[in-house]
Each structure stands twice: as structure tokens, then as C-alpha cells.
Design a protein around this motif. Structure first.
Motif, PDB file in Angstrom:
ATOM      1  N   ALA A 136       0.945  -1.206   0.012  1.00  0.00           N
ATOM      2  CA  ALA A 136       0.085   0.030  -0.107  1.00  0.00           C
ATOM      3  C   ALA A 136       0.892   1.209   0.085  1.00  0.00           C
ATOM      4  O   ALA A 136       0.342   2.327  -0.743  1.00  0.00           O
ATOM      5  N   SER A 137       1.929   1.123   0.845  1.00  0.00           N
ATOM      6  CA  SER A 137       2.823   2.264   0.816  1.00  0.00           C
ATOM      7  C   SER A 137       3.474   2.572  -0.517  1.00  0.00           C
ATOM      8  O   SER A 137       3.335   3.792  -0.877  1.00  0.00           O
ATOM      9  N   SER A 138       3.966   1.601  -1.176  1.00  0.00           N
ATOM     10  CA  SER A 138       4.230   1.938  -2.717  1.00  0.00           C
ATOM     11  C   SER A 138       3.238   2.112  -3.697  1.00  0.00           C
ATOM     12  O   SER A 138       3.692   3.327  -4.499  1.00  0.00           O
ATOM     13  N   LEU A 139       2.177   1.712  -3.554  1.00  0.00           N
ATOM     14  CA  LEU A 139       1.120   2.286  -4.418  1.00  0.00           C
ATOM     15  C   LEU A 139       0.651   3.778  -4.071  1.00  0.00           C
ATOM     16  O   LEU A 139       0.722   4.591  -5.198  1.00  0.00           O
ATOM     17  N   ALA A 140       0.656   3.997  -2.632  1.00  0.00           N
ATOM     18  CA  ALA A 140       0.601   5.467  -2.550  1.00  0.00           C
ATOM     19  C   ALA A 140       1.576   6.304  -2.941  1.00  0.00           C
ATOM     20  O   ALA A 140       1.320   7.595  -3.459  1.00  0.00           O
ATOM     21  N   LEU A 141       2.741   6.043  -2.764  1.00  0.00           N
ATOM     22  CA  LEU A 141       3.836   6.841  -3.188  1.00  0.00           C
ATOM     23  C   LEU A 141       3.665   6.693  -4.701  1.00  0.00           C
ATOM     24  O   LEU A 141       3.971   7.973  -5.212  1.00  0.00           O
ATOM     25  N   ALA A 142       3.549   5.829  -5.435  1.00  0.00           N
ATOM     26  CA  ALA A 142       3.444   5.852  -6.991  1.00  0.00           C
ATOM     27  C   ALA A 142       2.318   6.813  -7.467  1.00  0.00           C
ATOM     28  O   ALA A 142       2.646   7.612  -8.169  1.00  0.00           O
ATOM     29  N   LEU A 143       1.123   6.843  -6.628  1.00  0.00           N
ATOM     30  CA  LEU A 143       0.064   7.674  -7.134  1.00  0.00           C
ATOM     31  C   LEU A 143       0.650   9.126  -6.731  1.00  0.00           C
ATOM     32  O   LEU A 143       0.371   9.961  -7.394  1.00  0.00           O
ATOM     33  N   ALA A 144       1.099   9.267  -5.648  1.00  0.00           N
ATOM     34  CA  ALA A 144       1.582  10.746  -5.233  1.00  0.00           C
ATOM     35  C   ALA A 144       2.669  11.315  -6.094  1.00  0.00           C
ATOM     36  O   ALA A 144       2.788  12.354  -6.559  1.00  0.00           O
ATOM     37  N   PHE A 145       3.478  10.456  -6.759  1.00  0.00           N
ATOM     38  CA  PHE A 145       4.546  10.995  -7.750  1.00  0.00           C
ATOM     39  C   PHE A 145       3.876  10.969  -8.850  1.00  0.00           C
ATOM     40  O   PHE A 145       4.676  11.861  -9.805  1.00  0.00           O
ATOM     41  N   ARG A 146       2.866  10.500  -9.197  1.00  0.00           N
ATOM     42  CA  ARG A 146       2.619  10.706 -10.730  1.00  0.00           C
ATOM     43  C   ARG A 146       1.547  11.552 -10.969  1.00  0.00           C
ATOM     44  O   ARG A 146       1.391  11.883 -12.162  1.00  0.00           O
ATOM     45  N   VAL A 147       0.845  11.974 -10.005  1.00  0.00           N
ATOM     46  CA  VAL A 147      -0.375  12.888 -10.228  1.00  0.00           C
ATOM     47  C   VAL A 147       0.229  14.400  -9.980  1.00  0.00           C
ATOM     48  O   VAL A 147       0.843  14.787  -9.094  1.00  0.00           O
ATOM     49  N   ARG A 148      -0.694  15.079 -10.321  1.00  0.00           N
ATOM     50  CA  ARG A 148      -0.449  16.615 -10.069  1.00  0.00           C
ATOM     51  C   ARG A 148      -1.730  17.363  -9.451  1.00  0.00           C
ATOM     52  O   ARG A 148      -1.628  18.078  -8.527  1.00  0.00           O
ATOM     53  N   ARG A 149      -3.024  16.643  -9.724  1.00  0.00           N
ATOM     54  CA  ARG A 149      -4.193  17.317  -9.150  1.00  0.00           C
ATOM     55  C   ARG A 149      -4.423  16.946  -7.826  1.00  0.00           C
ATOM     56  O   ARG A 149      -4.082  16.047  -7.270  1.00  0.00           O
ATOM     57  N   LEU A 150      -5.254  17.818  -7.180  1.00  0.00           N
ATOM     58  CA  LEU A 150      -5.550  17.766  -5.764  1.00  0.00           C
ATOM     59  C   LEU A 150      -6.199  16.514  -5.512  1.00  0.00           C
ATOM     60  O   LEU A 150      -5.841  15.658  -4.593  1.00  0.00           O
ATOM     61  N   SER A 151      -7.251  15.929  -6.257  1.00  0.00           N
ATOM     62  CA  SER A 151      -8.088  14.870  -6.122  1.00  0.00           C
ATOM     63  C   SER A 151      -7.135  13.522  -6.184  1.00  0.00           C
ATOM     64  O   SER A 151      -7.431  12.860  -5.383  1.00  0.00           O
ATOM     65  N   HIS A 152      -6.169  13.834  -7.063  1.00  0.00           N
ATOM     66  CA  HIS A 152      -5.262  12.533  -6.978  1.00  0.00           C
ATOM     67  C   HIS A 152      -4.418  12.636  -5.738  1.00  0.00           C
ATOM     68  O   HIS A 152      -4.194  11.237  -5.186  1.00  0.00           O
ATOM     69  N   ARG A 153      -4.106  13.551  -5.039  1.00  0.00           N
ATOM     70  CA  ARG A 153      -3.265  13.504  -3.947  1.00  0.00           C
ATOM     71  C   ARG A 153      -4.180  13.143  -2.825  1.00  0.00           C
ATOM     72  O   ARG A 153      -3.750  12.221  -1.915  1.00  0.00           O
ATOM     73  N   LEU A 154      -5.488  13.508  -3.013  1.00  0.00           N
ATOM     74  CA  LEU A 154      -6.171  12.930  -1.743  1.00  0.00           C
ATOM     75  C   LEU A 154      -6.474  11.395  -1.950  1.00  0.00           C
ATOM     76  O   LEU A 154      -6.586  10.687  -0.805  1.00  0.00           O
ATOM     77  N   LEU A 155      -6.855  10.814  -3.200  1.00  0.00           N
ATOM     78  CA  LEU A 155      -6.856   9.394  -3.255  1.00  0.00           C
ATOM     79  C   LEU A 155      -5.577   8.877  -2.818  1.00  0.00           C
ATOM     80  O   LEU A 155      -5.548   7.676  -2.034  1.00  0.00           O
ATOM     81  N   ALA A 156      -4.261   9.220  -3.061  1.00  0.00           N
ATOM     82  CA  ALA A 156      -3.217   8.819  -2.602  1.00  0.00           C
ATOM     83  C   ALA A 156      -3.031   8.845  -1.322  1.00  0.00           C
ATOM     84  O   ALA A 156      -2.636   7.754  -0.376  1.00  0.00           O
ATOM     85  N   ALA A 157      -3.639   9.913  -0.472  1.00  0.00           N
ATOM     86  CA  ALA A 157      -3.671   9.809   0.821  1.00  0.00           C
ATOM     87  C   ALA A 157      -4.493   9.009   1.502  1.00  0.00           C
ATOM     88  O   ALA A 157      -4.055   8.136   2.550  1.00  0.00           O
ATOM     89  N   LEU A 158      -5.808   8.832   0.912  1.00  0.00           N
ATOM     90  CA  LEU A 158      -6.614   7.590   1.142  1.00  0.00           C
ATOM     91  C   LEU A 158      -6.160   6.272   1.144  1.00  0.00           C
ATOM     92  O   LEU A 158      -6.060   5.574   2.207  1.00  0.00           O
ATOM     93  N   VAL A 159      -5.274   6.089   0.159  1.00  0.00           N
ATOM     94  CA  VAL A 159      -4.546   4.733  -0.223  1.00  0.00           C
ATOM     95  C   VAL A 159      -3.672   4.554   0.971  1.00  0.00           C
ATOM     96  O   VAL A 159      -3.308   3.572   1.676  1.00  0.00           O
ATOM     97  N   MET A 160      -3.034   5.665   1.274  1.00  0.00           N
ATOM     98  CA  MET A 160      -1.895   5.556   2.315  1.00  0.00           C
ATOM     99  C   MET A 160      -2.571   4.965   3.780  1.00  0.00           C
ATOM    100  O   MET A 160      -2.122   4.446   4.527  1.00  0.00           O
ATOM    101  N   ALA A 161      -3.879   5.985   3.987  1.00  0.00           N
ATOM    102  CA  ALA A 161      -4.270   5.701   5.287  1.00  0.00           C
ATOM    103  C   ALA A 161      -4.753   4.330   5.448  1.00  0.00           C
ATOM    104  O   ALA A 161      -4.811   3.761   6.460  1.00  0.00           O
ATOM    105  N   VAL A 162      -5.291   3.794   4.203  1.00  0.00           N
ATOM    106  CA  VAL A 162      -6.019   2.335   4.154  1.00  0.00           C
ATOM    107  C   VAL A 162      -4.702   1.603   4.601  1.00  0.00           C
ATOM    108  O   VAL A 162      -4.837   0.476   5.285  1.00  0.00           O
ATOM    109  N   ALA A 163      -3.462   1.809   3.747  1.00  0.00           N
ATOM    110  CA  ALA A 163      -2.448   1.001   4.280  1.00  0.00           C
ATOM    111  C   ALA A 163      -2.054   0.941   5.618  1.00  0.00           C
ATOM    112  O   ALA A 163      -1.839  -0.298   6.277  1.00  0.00           O
ATOM    113  N   VAL A 164      -2.026   2.051   6.298  1.00  0.00           N
ATOM    114  CA  VAL A 164      -1.597   2.248   7.645  1.00  0.00           C
ATOM    115  C   VAL A 164      -2.707   1.501   8.461  1.00  0.00           C
ATOM    116  O   VAL A 164      -2.408   0.643   9.140  1.00  0.00           O
ATOM    117  N   SER A 165      -3.844   1.782   8.165  1.00  0.00           N
ATOM    118  CA  SER A 165      -4.864   1.072   9.013  1.00  0.00           C
ATOM    119  C   SER A 165      -4.989  -0.177   8.735  1.00  0.00           C
ATOM    120  O   SER A 165      -5.199  -0.962   9.923  1.00  0.00           O
TER     121      SER A 165
END
Ligand code: ADP
Length: 665
Positions: free
Chosen positions: A141-170
Motif C-alpha cells: 500500500a505504501s508503494s502504491l500510495a507513493l506511486a500515486l503521489a508521484f504520478r499525479v498533479r491534481r488535488l483529487s489525486h493527492r487526496l486519493l493517494a492519501a486515502l490509499v496511504m491511510a488504508v495501508a496504515v489502518s
């Protein structure tokens, strides 16, 4: 549990936002953004864990080991920092995967360290499969979240990446918790030591608020930095604009300069062309002028020849054909006027030549005493008439001067003639030569009427006679102008000192000649005649008026016999047939000019020795010189001057003979 998830999500969002900035930062600010992002993510994970632990319900009292809790926080932050540093700006898979694994390891190690801080009365164990699953979930999940965070520019994508990261942690947390096996041990060590739930809650709240504050501070700082950067950028932009404008202005100026230069070059070219044209035109005009003057001189001299010739003939012949007193006066007047007109023609031509710069000087060493003696003897009759005494004052040992002999003679004779003309009865003329500085100064002084001071400025103006034009003294007003120009051509300057009523002194300086005077030109040896007083002359001329004049002239000469040939052909024939003592040749003959005639006469042995005189209206000095160079014994010009003609005849007849004499009545 919900709160724990939300905390993880917010922390992840803040952290990824900072990672985004970390990617674009440089230098020291990179470290700060890295520290911020690591603290946010590590702290968030930590807070999520312990909020979740607060939700963990157990029927026995539990506590938390403070040291381990703190170590778990530090571990989380450090490992996350490592992972984020590893990925940094790059987002290739080779970077993202190890970073994800590192961050996942950070999450997992934080979790299990946090669990180690849990104080329960009993033993804690984990089901291995769940433990492994939880770690794998964290890494993936961390890899996924980082990949998302580094790939995208838009806020919505960053939100999604944050959610993925939160899911990973939780999910890591709860999967880990699901594998938790607690074996209660009533006799185990008491579990109420360490941090109470209350304290833990306080710590979590503090960390969470700290996180928020950090994010807030970072964003404020960022805004400040951005604003400063924007200001700087604006200033830079303005400076750039100014610079651009300046460059533009410079370019415009350069262009204008270039255009101006091109225009100037063109103008210069045009002017040069114009000047060349003008020079060519001037040269052509000058040539035309010279030709015109030469032909005018010729045209004027031809009729003047008749006028003066007949007037002189009347006077010359008056012994045989006496004249009344009135007739004699008239003839004298005609002759005098003719001479004046002739001088005028000569002077105008001379001036024109001098002004056009077409006068060639031949500088040589000139012996002054000879020139002056010559002058004095020529002027003596005129001076005697006016009872004017001549004085010469110069050292005969003076060196010769560098000058054109003929022109120097012309200048001096003009000055002396003026000194006689503008003198008073019983006055004197002094010709002086003396050393002055490194030159020899020549001066002509008179005791005459002088020149009024207010007219002195007009002295060297051509045709300006300074008011004397209404008086009895004859003149043309050109003589002094010519003198001045001639002296200038010889490198000298004509100057004057004068007092009205007392007299004038004209003077100029000449350089001494470097070498001794050159020998004078060799004369022709006159043909010596064995005969007595009789001589024959052949006159070759086509103009009837000239023939008539010559017939009359020769009729007045004792012992003279004249043959006349009207054209070159019969002239040559008659020369052979009659073997005259002298041949007088016109230059402008029909069909053959005088030069060619002379050549043929010289080519025929029977006529080669007969002296030939030229008589021509071509009176320009160059023509005279050409004639003498061609071999004419004398080159006489029209109008015929009786004395000069008689002199030429006697010269041609040789020294043994008496000069021709008028026929006695
Ligand atoms: P010209 O004598 O033919 O008139 P010049 O050129 O020789 O012309 O002289 C110009 C004028 O300068 C004369 O007309 C005369 O007025 C004045 N001039 C020249 N020489 C003398 C002189 N020695 N004394 C007084 N006046 C002179």
C-alpha cells in the motif's frame, strides 16, 4: 477506529503534499521539506496507531511503556524519512519500490514497537500469517500510495493517494491487531505502570496538533516563500522587460545608425561621382577654352597683321612716298593702337593660361645682371622720352637665381615698364638686387605718383586700373595680375610698398640657384652669302592681303627681290628653281602645313641649306617653341613687326651683310 483512520488520512495528505514540494525544492529547503514530510507521515502513522489503541477494549487494565512509545514515534519518522529520501525527485519503479518497502517497513516497525509498549497482565503473541500479511499490506500500500503521489498533479489525486496511504496504515494496523494473541496471566507483573490511557490520549492529541501546526506552519512559510519568490520573479520580470526594452532600443539605434551610415556612404559616393564629373567637365571646358583662345588669337592676329603692317609700311616707306603730317600722325596712331591691341591679346591669353594652370615653367639658373642689362637697354628709349633716369643697384657677384628665364624677364619688364609709365617727368627708376635672408630680393622702385592707400586692395585684380583708365597712360590692367601669378608659380610672392605722391616699390624674393647657370641655347649659324647687296626671298603664303603687304614691304627694302608662291606645291617647286637666299613660310597652308613643308625642304639637298623663317598667326608660346624646335631659323608672328622682321632678315643673311636698309628716294 474511524478517528484513527481519519488521522492517518490527514497525516498522509499533509505528508504527500510536502513530498510534492520536496520534489521541486532545492538545496537546504529540500531537507526541511523532507523533515516535514517524514514528521507528518511518521507522526500520523504513530497517532493513528495509538488512537486505534485507545479504541482497543480489554477486560484487564492496560498501560503503555513511555520509552517504547517514544522510540516507536522516532522509528516511524526515521524510516519514513529514509524511504522518502530514497525516492526523492525520481519516480521510476526502481526507486518507488524500495521507497515503498522502506516506508512500509517504517509503518510496520512503528506498529510492532507500539505494540511492544503495551503493558498487559499476561503474554502477547502474534499469529505469524497475520504478522506477515500486515507487513506485506504496509509495503504494497505504501508503494502504491507513493506511486500515486508521484504520478499525479491534481488535488483529487493527492487526496486519493492519501486515502490509499491511510488504508495501508489502518489495514496494516488492524490486520496486525487481528493476529494479536494475548494470554492473560493473573500472576504476571502488574499492568497499570507506564502511561495511562489518559496520558496516551494527551500525547496523541499533542502529536496530532503538532502535526497540524507543522502543516500550517509549512504552508504559511511556503506561501511566504512563494510570495517572496513571486515578488522576486515579478521584479526579475520587470527588470527583464526593462532590459528587453533597452536591448530593443539599442537594436533600433543600431539599425538607425546603420541606415544613416549607409545613407552617408551613398552620399559620399554620389558626391565623389559628382566631383569626378565636375572635374571631367571642368577639364573639357578648360580644353575648349584654351582651344578657343588659341583660335581667337589667330583670328585676331590675321586682320591685325594687315592693319599694323600697312601702317608701319607707310611710315617705313615715307622717304620714298612722303606723307603729310596728318597722315603720318594717323599712321603712327594706327600702329600704336595696333600694338596696344596686340599686347592686350597677348596678356589676355597669358592670363587665361596662367589662371588655367596650363603654364609650364622651366626653372633654371638665371644670371640677373644679364637680365637686368637687357631690360634697361630695352626700356631706355621710353625712359629717355619721359626724362627718367635708370639706376641699377646690385652686386655683380650675386649668385644666379632659380627661375624661368622668360617669365622672370616678363615680370621685371612689366614692373619696370609700370615704373616708367606711372612716374613723373625727371623721376627715376631703381632696379635693385640684394641678399635678403636666404633669398635674393629683387625690387623695382620709382619716384612716381604712387598708389592711393584705399585702392591698394584692388591692385592685383585683373582689368582693374585703379582709376587710371580715364587718364592718358595706356594700359590693360592685367600686367600685375600676371606678374603675381607667374611669381607664385615660381614659388615667390609679389609685394608692394607705396606712398601716394612719392612713389612705389614692387619687390619679390627668389632662391639662389643650386648650380651654375646653364649655357644659353645654341643659335643657328646664319648662312653666309657671297653676293653683294642683292638677295632673294621666296614667300609661300595663300592669303592675298598678306602677300600684298609683303610685296610692299620688300619693295621698300634695298636690294630685295621677292618671289611669291600661293600654295605648297608651287612653293616647293619654286624653291628648287629659284634657289632663294631666304624662304618665308606661312604655317597654315592649304593641303600641307609649314612643318611638313620645312621637312621636305630639308629633305631635298638643293634646298636643305636655305634658311627658313616662319610667319604665322599661331602665336601661342608653345607654337613658337614647336616652330623653333622644328628647325625654323626664326618664328615670326602676325601681325608682322617691321623691326623684328628686318632683324630676322639680317640674321638670316648673315653677319657679313649689312642689315637691310630702306630704299632711298
Ligand atoms: P596697366 O599698367 O596695364 O594698367 P597693371 O596690371 O600693370 O596694368 O597695373 C594695374 C594698375 O596698378 C595700374 O593701372 C596702375 O593704376 C597701378 N600701378 C601699377 N604699377 C604702378 C606704379 N609703379 N605706380 C603707380 N601705380 C601703379
Amino acid at each position: 477506529m474511524l478517528l484513527s483512520f481519519l488521522t492517518a488520512a490527514v497525516a498522509a495528505f499533509v505528508a504527500l503534499d510536502m513530498v510534492e514540494r520536496l520534489r521541486h525544492a532545492a538545496g537546504l529547503s529540500r531537507i526541511w521539506w523532507l523533515a516535514g514530510a517524514s514528521a507528518a507521515l511518521g507522526g500520523g502513522i504513530w497517532a493513528m496507531h495509538f488512537i486505534a489503541m485507545l479504541a482497543f477494549q480489554l477486560d484487564v487494565p492496560i498501560g503503555f511503556d513511555g520509552g517504547l512509545t517514544a522510540v516507536s514515534l522516532i522509528t516511524a519518522i526515521c524510516v519514513v524519512a529514509l524511504g522518502l529520501w530514497w525516492v526523492r525527485a525520481e519516480r521510476g519503479l526502481s526507486r518507488l519500490l524500495p521507497a515503498g518497502i522502506l516506508v512500509g517497513t517504517g509503518i510496520a516497525s512503528m506498529h510492532y514497537m507500539g505494540m511492544a509498549a503495551l503493558l498487559v497482565p499476561g503474554r502477547i503473541a502474534y499469529r505469524p500469517e497475520m504478522f506477515i500479511l500486515s507487513v506485506v499490506i504496509a509495503m504494497v500500500a505504501s508503494s502504491l500510495a507513493l506511486a500515486l503521489a508521484f504520478r499525479v498533479r491534481r488535488l483529487s489525486h493527492r487526496l486519493l493517494a492519501a486515502l490509499v496511504m491511510a488504508v495501508a496504515v489502518s489495514s496494516m494496523h488492524y490486520v496486525g491487531m487481528a493476529g494479536l494473541v494475548i494470554t492473560l496471566d493473573p500472576v504476571g507483573p502488574p499492568s497499570d505502570g507506564g502511561l495511562s490511557r489518559f496520558l496516551l490520549a494527551l500525547m496523541v492529541a499533542a502529536i496530532t496538533y503538532g502535526l497540524l501546526l507543522l502543516a500550517l506552519g509549512a504552508s504559511i512559510a511556503d506561501r511566504r516563500i512563494n510570495a517572496a519568490a513571486a515578488r522576486e520573479a515579478e521584479q526579475l520580470r520587470l527588470a527583464n522587460r526593462a532590459l528587453e526594452r533597452e536591448v530593443e532600443e539599442r537594436r533600433r539605434m543600431e539599425l538607425e545608425l546603420e541606415q544613416a551610415r549607409a545613407a552617408l556612404e551613398q552620399r559620399v559616393e554620389e558626391r565623389t561621382r559628382d566631383l569626378q564629373d565636375a572635374r571631367l567637365r571642368a577639364e573639357a571646358a578648360n580644353r575648349a577654352k584654351s582651344e578657343f583662345l588659341a583660335s581667337m588669337s589667330h583670328e585676331l592676329r590675321t586682320p591685325l597683321n594687315s592693319i599694323m603692317g600697312f601702317a608701319q609700311l607707310l611710315l617705313f616707306n615715307r622717304v620714298r612716298e612722303p606723307l603729310t603730317a596728318k597722315q603720318e600722325r594717323a599712321a603712327t596712331q594706327i600702329d600704336k593702337a595696333g600694338h596696344l591691341l596686340l599686347r592686350l591679346i597677348d596678356e589676355v591669353l597669358d592670363l587665361a593660361r596662367v589662371e588655367a594652370g596650363r603654364m609650364s615653367l622651366s626653372m633654371e639658373a638665371v644670371d640677373l645682371s644679364a637680365v637686368v642689362a637687357d631690360l634697361v637697354s630695352a626700356m631706355q628709349p621710353a625712359a629717355q622720352t619721359a626724362r627718367i633716369a635708370f639706376h641699377t643697384a646690385f652686386d655683380p657677384s650675386l649668385p644666379p637665381v632659380a627661375a624661368d628665364r622668360t617669365r622672370l624677364h616678363q615680370v621685371l619688364s612689366n614692373l619696370v615698364s609700370n615704373a616708367v609709365k606711372y612716374n613723373r617727368e625727371g623721376g627715376s627708376v631703381t632696379i635693385r638686387a640684394h641678399v635678403h635672408e636666404e633669398c635674393i630680393r629683387l625690387s623695382v622702385r620709382d619716384t612716381g605718383i604712387g598708389i592711393p592707400a584705399d585702392r591698394l586692395a584692388e591692385l592685383f585684380q585683373p582689368f582693374n586700373r585703379l582709376g587710371r583708365e580715364h587718364g592718358a597712360i595706356e594700359g590693360t590692367g592685367i600686367g600685375l595680375t600676371i606678374c603675381k601669378r607667374l611669381l607664385e608659380a615660381m614659388g615667390s610672392e609679389l609685394r608692394v610698398e607705396t606712398h601716394e605722391g612719392w612713389g612705389s616699390e614692387f619687390y619679390f624674393d627668389l632662391f639662389p640657384a643650386a648650380q651654375a647657370a646653364s649655357p644659353s641655347g645654341q643659335g643657328h649659324s646664319p648662312r653666309r652669302l657671297a653676293a653683294g647687296h642683292h638677295f632673294t626671298m621666296l614667300y609661300i603664303e595663300d592669303n592675298p592681303a598678306n602677300i600684298e603687304l609683303m610685296q610692299d614691304v620688300m619693295a621698300a627694302v634695298e636690294g630685295a627681290e621677292l618671289f611669291v608662291a600661293p600654295d605648297p606645291g608651287s612653293g616647293l617647286q619654286m624653291a628648287v628653281d629659284t634657289q632663294p637666299d631666304i624662304i618665308l613660310l606661312d604655317i597654315n597652308l592649304p593641303g600641307m602645313d609649314g612643318f611638313e613643308m620645312l621637312r621636305r625642304l630639308r629633305a631635298d639637298p638643293s634646298t636643305a641649306a636655305i634658311p627658313v623663317l616662319a610667319l604665322s598667326a599661331n602665336a601661342m608660346p608653345a607654337q613658337v617653341e614647336k616652330g623653333l624646335a622644328a628647325g625654323f631659323l626664326r618664328y615670326l608672328t602676325k601681325p608682322l613687326d617691321m623691326e623684328e622682321f628686318m632683324g630676322a632678315l639680317s640674321y638670316a643673311l648673315g653677319e657679313r651683310r649689312q642689315p637691310p636698309r630702306p630704299v632711298k628716294a
